[in-house]
Each structure stands twice: as C-alpha cells, then as structure tokens.
Design a protein around this motif. Sequence first.
Motif, mmCIF file in Angstrom:
data_model
loop_
_atom_site.group_PDB
_atom_site.id
_atom_site.type_symbol
_atom_site.label_atom_id
_atom_site.label_comp_id
_atom_site.label_asym_id
_atom_site.label_seq_id
_atom_site.Cartn_x
_atom_site.Cartn_y
_atom_site.Cartn_z
ATOM 1 N N VAL B 776 0.841 -1.200 0.000
ATOM 2 C CA VAL B 776 0.000 0.000 0.000
ATOM 3 C C VAL B 776 0.879 1.255 0.000
ATOM 4 N N GLN B 777 1.915 1.212 0.843
ATOM 5 C CA GLN B 777 2.809 2.368 0.971
ATOM 6 C C GLN B 777 3.494 2.671 -0.362
ATOM 7 N N LYS B 778 3.866 1.591 -1.069
ATOM 8 C CA LYS B 778 4.511 1.778 -2.375
ATOM 9 C C LYS B 778 3.560 2.507 -3.315
ATOM 10 N N ASP B 779 2.293 2.130 -3.243
ATOM 11 C CA ASP B 779 1.272 2.739 -4.087
ATOM 12 C C ASP B 779 1.113 4.222 -3.763
ATOM 13 N N ILE B 780 1.117 4.518 -2.461
ATOM 14 C CA ILE B 780 0.971 5.922 -2.043
ATOM 15 C C ILE B 780 2.187 6.732 -2.494
ATOM 16 N N SER B 781 3.357 6.132 -2.321
ATOM 17 C CA SER B 781 4.595 6.851 -2.652
ATOM 18 C C SER B 781 4.694 7.186 -4.133
ATOM 19 N N LYS B 782 4.199 6.286 -4.977
ATOM 20 C CA LYS B 782 4.373 6.551 -6.413
ATOM 21 C C LYS B 782 3.172 7.302 -7.018
ATOM 22 N N MET B 783 2.207 7.662 -6.156
ATOM 23 C CA MET B 783 0.995 8.315 -6.639
ATOM 24 C C MET B 783 1.294 9.701 -7.226
ATOM 25 N N ASP B 784 0.686 10.009 -8.405
ATOM 26 C CA ASP B 784 0.860 11.329 -9.013
ATOM 27 C C ASP B 784 -0.187 12.256 -8.391
ATOM 28 N N TRP B 785 0.171 12.797 -7.228
ATOM 29 C CA TRP B 785 -0.823 13.545 -6.474
ATOM 30 C C TRP B 785 -1.114 14.931 -7.039
ATOM 31 N N SER B 786 -0.127 15.488 -7.800
ATOM 32 C CA SER B 786 -0.363 16.818 -8.348
ATOM 33 C C SER B 786 -1.511 16.756 -9.360
ATOM 34 N N GLN B 787 -1.608 15.637 -10.080
ATOM 35 C CA GLN B 787 -2.675 15.484 -11.061
ATOM 36 C C GLN B 787 -4.019 15.325 -10.353
ATOM 37 N N ALA B 788 -3.953 14.640 -9.209
ATOM 38 C CA ALA B 788 -5.186 14.401 -8.464
ATOM 39 C C ALA B 788 -5.865 15.708 -8.087
#
Lengths: 241, 793
Positions: B776-788
Amino acid sequence: MTNSKSAIKPEIKLVDLTKTYQMGEVKVQVLRDIDLEIYKGELSVILGPSGSGKSTLLNMIGGIDRPTSGKVLFDENDIATYSDSKLTEYRRSNVGFVFQFYNLVPTLTARENVQVSTEICDNPMDPDEALQHVGLGDRMDHFPAQMSGGQQQRVAIARALAKNPRLMLCDEPTGALDTETSVIVLNLLTKLNKELNTTLVLITHAPPIARMAHRIISIDSGKVETTQINKKRIKAEEIVW
Amino acid sequence: MVKILDRKLLRDLLRTKGLLIAVIMIVAVGTGSFVGMLSTYDNLLIARTSYYSRCRMADFWIDLKKAPISEIKNLETLKGISELRERISFPVIVDLENSNKPINGLALSMPAGPCSVINNIVMKSGSYFTNDIRDEVIVSDKFALARNIQPGSFINLILNGTKKKLYVAGTAISSEHIYLAPPGGIVDNPLGYGVFYLKREYMEDVFGFHGACNNIVGILTPKARYNSEQVLDNINKSLKDYGVYAATPLKLQFSNLTLSAEMGGLQTMATMFPAMFLSVAALVLNVLMTRITEQQRTIVGTLKALGINNMTIFNHFIKYGLFVGVTGGISGCILGHWIAAWMTVMYKTFFEFPNLLNELYPNTMLIAILISIVFSVIGTLRGVRRIIRLNPAEAMREPTPTSCENILLERWTRLWTNLDFRWQIILRSLFRNKSRTLIGIVAAAIGSSMVVLAFGFVNSMDEMIEFQFSKVMLSDYNLSLKDDLNYGAFIESKKLPGISHAEPIFNVPCTFINKNYHKKGMISGLISGAKLTIPRRANGDSVPIPPVGLLMTKRMAQHLDISEGQTVSFVPVRGERKTYEAKVVSIIDSMIGLSVYADFHYLNYLLGETSAVSDIQLKSNQTPEQKISFFKQLKTIPNIQSIDEIKVQKKIVTKQFTGAMQGTAFMMIMFAAVIFFGSILNGTLISIAERHREIATFRVLGYQAMEVGTIFLRENIVVNMIGTIAGLPLGYWLLVGMMSQFCNDAYSMPSVVYPSTWLWTIILAMLFVLGAHWIVQKDISKMDWSQALSMKE
C-alpha cells in the motif's frame, strides 16, 4: 431551415411539466409548469443560469429522467409514461447526447466509443465516417486520455451523431473547453444541424452562444421565462466571449 | 454491443489487475482447498474400495480364547452371516540379529496354498508359501522394508515362548492393516511392529491349536451390514463358552477406524475451508464491485442515456464476477490438484495401499468452478444492482456525499477533541464506511480463526502426547505377559538390569453391562499409590485408585450411560465368566483407549485370584551397557508376550502426529495470509483511490508519503486487530468442531489452545497487516498527487 411555427411540426412537446426532487426532508421543485415545443430541424438553445433547471429539462426531453407531473410528447406519445425498457428504446432510436464532460468510456478508443452507440441502433452511420465528420479521422485509435478536451468532445459528438438521431441534446458542450476549442465544437454542431437536418437542443448559461440558435428559450428558477425566435443568427466565430 | 463492452471489460480488468489478483487468490485458495481435500478423499476412497474388494475385507472380527472349528461352522447358519473364516492369531516377539531390542509382532494363520480367503493378503515380493518348506513366513511389507528383510532370508520369531527360525517366502500387505499400530498403540511403527503370516498347520503345531482357532473374521449379508451389532450379539451369545475378548465391527476396526476418521476430517475441511475463503472472497468482491460501479457511475449513466438497456449493463458488470469466479476456479483446480498430490503422498507414508494414486476428478473440479462462480457472482451482485437501479440522469450526477453526520464517538467531546486529527480522520472513515469496515473485520476474523485452528491442531496434539506420556504413562517399559503370572514374576522383573522401580498390573478383559448398554473393555488393576500409571482428569489432577470400586473414562461411561456413584456389572472373559458388580467411584479422562482402573488387590480379590499379574511396568536408570543386557535377558524370558519402550512410543507418536500437523498448519497459515493480504489490499487500495484528493492535499501541505501512509496503516491495524481478536474464539470453536471428528474409542483428541497461540495469532496478523501495508505504501509513494488536485471532483 425555418423558424415559423405554422410551417413545421414540433419534434417534441412538453406540457405542464414539473419535477420535484426529495433531498432528505426537503422537497426541491426544479421545474415548474413548463410548456415548451422544440421544432424539427431547429437549433434550440435553452439559456439559464446555474441551478435554473436547464439540465433537468434536457434530461426530461432525452428520457433519462422522468417528470413528477406533466407530459413529454414525442410523435404524439407521452414518453413520461413509458416503461424503463420502452424509454431505453426511445433513447436508443431517437436521441443523441453530448455532455459537458464528454462522458467517454476511458478504456475504449475513439472508434470504440462511437461503436458503443452504433452497435445498438438500426440505421447507424459508419463510426469512421462519424469521426471523419468531426475531423478526427486521424485519431480513431486514440484513447480519451490521449486526446485534448476539444477532441474528446468531438468524439462525444461523433458518438451522438453516428446514431442518426432525430434529436441531438447537448448539455453545456463547451462548458469545459477553452474559447478556441469551443468555436470548433459549436461550428461542428451547427454544421450537423444544417447538413443533416438534426433537431438540436443545446443548453448553456452563456448568452452569447444563444445567439447562434433559431430559437432561444430562457429559463430561470425552473420556469420558462421567454421563448424567442432569433432572427439574427450569428456564426460561432462571431461570438464575443 | 457485447463486443465493444467486452473490450471495455477486458481493459477494466487489466486496469484493476492488482485488486483482482488479490480476490482471485482468495477464490483460488478456497476452490483449491475444496478440490484438494475432496480429491484426496476420493483418492483414499477409491484405493480403499478396490483394496477391500481385492482382499475380501471382513465386516467383523471376533477375538476369543479358544474355540473348536466345528463350533465355527455352526455359526455360519446364523442369520446375517454370509461367510466366515477362522484364524489363529498370537502376539509374537521378533528376535532380529541386527537389533538388541526384542520387537513386537502379530502372527496370523494363512492357508498353505493361495486362495481367495476373507482378509486375504497381496504379495509385494517373493512368493506365497511353498510346499517344500514347512517353517515359512510371509512378512508384512512395511516391516520388511524398514528392517531390510528380504525374501529368501531367515528371521527368528519367539512363538509360544520358543525361538523359531523361519524362512521368509515373501512380503505382503493386507487391507485389514492399511494402518497398523501395535495393540494399545495409536500410531504405526514399521520398525517396531510387524505382521507375520504363517501356515495354519504350522501355527496349530506351535500353539497347540489343532482343530481350534482364536480369531474369526466374517462377511455379512448385504442386509445385515446395516445392523452388524445384532449379528455380533448373536455370535457373542453362541460363543459365550469360549471366552470372547472382543467383537469388532468393521467401523470400529482400528485400521478402518483411523482411515475413516481421517477421511471424515477431510470431508469436514473440504466444506469448512472453501466456505470460509469463498465467503471472504464474496465480501471482498462486494467492496471491489461497489467501488468499480461507483467509479463508473457516469459511464453507466451515459451508456443508459445512449439507449443501452439495463440487462446489457448488468451482464457487463456481472462478467467481473464471472471472470473472478472462472479464473479463481480454474487456478483453484490447479492448486487443488497439487494439494491433493501433496496430501496423497503424505497419506502414503501412513496408510499402506497397493495403489494409492492422485487422480483427476473432472466432476469435482466442475463443481468447484461452479461454486466459485456462484460465490463471485453473489459478491458482485450488490454493487451492480445498486448502480443499475439508478436512472441515467441520477447516475450521471455525482453521488450524494456519504453521511457527514457526526459519528458516535464525537459525542464524547473531551475524548474526541483530545484525539490527534489523524485519528479523527481514521475513525470517521471507519464509521462512515460501515459495511467496508465490517467486511474488513469479518475477513480478519476468518483469517485469524484459521491461524488459531492451525496452531490449535499442533497444540492439541502436543497436549494429547503430553497428557498421555508425561502425566498418565510414566514408565519406561511395559512388559505384557503371556499368561497371568503370579507376583513372583513381578519380583523377578525388579532384578532386571538397571531397573529402579516396578509396578504390576492385572488386566482383565471383560464385558461391561449397564441396563441395556454393554461394551467390551478392560479393567486395569493398579497398585495403591501407583507411580507409573496415574489416572487423571482432563485438567491434569490425579485421581487416586479407590480401594473398592472403579475409575472409568468419560467415553466408556457415556457408552454405558453410567455416572459417578452408580454400579456397573461386568463379565470377565477369563475364568468362570460370572457377573460381577462394582461401583463407579470417579469418572476420569483418557486420551487413548477406554481405560477402566481398579485397585490391584481389590480386582484380584473380586476375581478370586491372589496376586495375578498380566503386565509389568518398569522405571529404569540404565547405562547403555545395562540396556543392552536388559534387552538380551528379555529375549530369553518365555512368558513375555510383548515389550514396549514408552520413550520410543512417545517419539513415534510425536513425530507422526505433530510432524503431519505441522505441514498442514503451515499451509493453513499461508492460506490465512492470503485472506489478510487480499482483504487489506483491496480495502486500502480502494480507499486510496477514493481519497486521492485527500492524499494529494496532505502532500501539497508538505506531508511525506510515509506520513500519509501511516493514516492508512493505523486504519488497517484498527480493523484487523478487532477482526483478529474476534477470530480467536471463532478459531477455538472451529477447532472443537474439527477435533470431534478425531474422537473415537481408540483415541480422543482434546481441543487445546495454548496461551502462546493467542499471542502468535495476534503477532502473525500484525505481520500480515504490515506486509500488506508495504505494498500500500509503495502505491501511495508513487501516486501522481499533483494530477489528483486538478481532477474533476
């Protein structure tokens, strides 16, 4: 194209239409006593501010929502009384929708998005031809995420027109687009209206766009304020944004 | 239409592959355990049926003191008996040159020439008896293999107190010894116990049994098989003058009983495991599908607006469930076939069949796939139905926000305001997504119950072994005597090398009677203050031998419908066969057999004996030299029928039971891990997708990915720890249910969970949560949050 009431028959007629939503304990009346006629082959614009009930009105015409009371007459038949499956059949055969946020299936390509529409009706346009009509002949295998907003909206238009619908309903089709792209999309819509004689209903909150229409229906607080025949239609390029 | 939507389906499946794999794994494990256990059951059933038919397996066994063959012939006229075979059967001691220790065995008579007798043997090597040599023996194959005895060699058997050198004609197996344990034992021990088939004429000569027998096996008519007890009663009555020790129907015959108990356990597990896994899969799928349909709300609305009917949309989404069901089902079949192969190989080491193979069972697999499809589709239904019910306009609107009301905890203002804002987010998320939280808790409960069950198996085995070998049976050796000897033999035994303490036992085989209930069993007479056999209650408390009356195991008391303080009648097999009465002073517990105890002298007195001894228990303090000399001397004592070394017995039981259980337990823990991982990954990754914007906001504010991840980790810890704790009693109940399958007259498995198991379950659950969080943490870390942040809400 005519704008005379006597010369042409209404494509769709709304009689004494009301729509009330129940929001928790509060009842919200979105449409009140609407009487309205949309004429065949015309481009009608429903103009009104946000929350005036124009999208709801379009939904009633398109058969994707039902009125609380009143009639929606199409070919003399009240579609408001239709069963779910008959209403689906009505949409399938007669209506094409264009939405503000395009509502394309992200996992399908442009061509496939159009095919979603063509595969369910009897006399559809070829999906490739529909896409060429909207100037996307070279983008057919692109996914929505690989296209600009304008291009996506044009796919949505192709999807709607590929059905050869009698009614094309556009809900703020330029609402999510920049000016330049909006002009392209609006030009495309008027072209289709003219060349294919498709009855087009477009809703917008922007008065300048309304000036392109044959008929302008102003709506506010769920009521039709005025219905005007526009004698001085302008082109999309002439719109002052 | 279908084609285009199927293309969409395929791409949607690919997009959600991570989540789907997690669910498919749970389905696969459920289906796999169903296919694996049922296939193993079928493998055993097919092997048993064909083996029983090949050997003409008996429907009952009668052990008696001695009866003339002519009398047996008369029995054949009894109603319900189809065929009988009389045999001579005696315990023997094997004196192998390469072994210091005397080895126990059983000699059974066979016809001189091969013929299709009841309980026939299947030759494995060498040949059947020849006409040329009189002193021939056919050795049970497992013993021969373990002791490296080849056809053509010679072995020494102590038969009726005399050492005989016999020519090994061949090795064989028999369906009555699929699982072979020495008398009183509960596990097979190929090194320490064997069966020796001897020519009938030879046994007649050696044991003085001309025209007589002491064992009868028989086949019942098909109708009588439903009521074998009635026929056995009639045989008992007809043979009452010949001292019937035991009349055993097939269902209670030790080998068949053990195999059937194992098969029963497999059937129970084949229902329980898949039900647990597939329920979790259905719940997890429910969460996943609710999310997928919610995410595709606008698409559904658009499709509806375009004129696509509800059925087409319903079918489209239901295909997710079908896909999970079919893929999970097929993977489960492959996994199941592998499980069956592994289990069948494991069973081969315990059960001896001529032909135990791992077959493919298309019907079982088809049923398994259908079950997995049904569960998966059920799991999919709720989410799909919800979205289908919406009219197109409603579907295209954003859903009304989930309840924004205060949660219950917020009423405790002091508590709530003192909470860190992270905890406030977590608690609100848990309470506002009640069904998802509940599903997470249920999945964790099922996962942890499986861990408890896995450890509980091992704990229960340990407890049984500990109870029997460290609390009840405290001797080092147990010598069984050929005839009841007097006290002098016992005194002599004390002089054997390195023996520090000895106690006599007087075993009296008898039939217990209470009202209409009767049961064959044995009373063991122990000396007052016995230190080498200590009757106990289940809680470990010792129960002193009463000077008068009996101590009876709970299971025997249940058979006889008798309770403490009541009087039971018994008729000894030996002597005059008079009816005696004795009071049941206390009810005790025993994990092995149906023991009944009495005072040594009281029992002797009751039966008119002075100091009859049938067994001697010895405690030793031997040097290696003394041990060698001890065994050497035992070989020369003619009256010894069998010698058991308790330490060796304990070692074998531990190795076989705990060893087998450890493998199963490991597999179950791995399965539990699949449930934890599947459920956590699904729940959290969905939660992350929904709270994309929230995560992005935290990141914009300057929170590290790890700090954001901690919120999700805490949420998972809360849900999974509640579930894990709820699963502890559930696991115990499942253990009790499972262990009841393994309770019979030969042994009773306790249901015990050591305190360390509770702790280990919680630790393992925590490790599973942390393991899943790593992904889960890996998923959060690689998330493109600026696009979100720029996304349409």
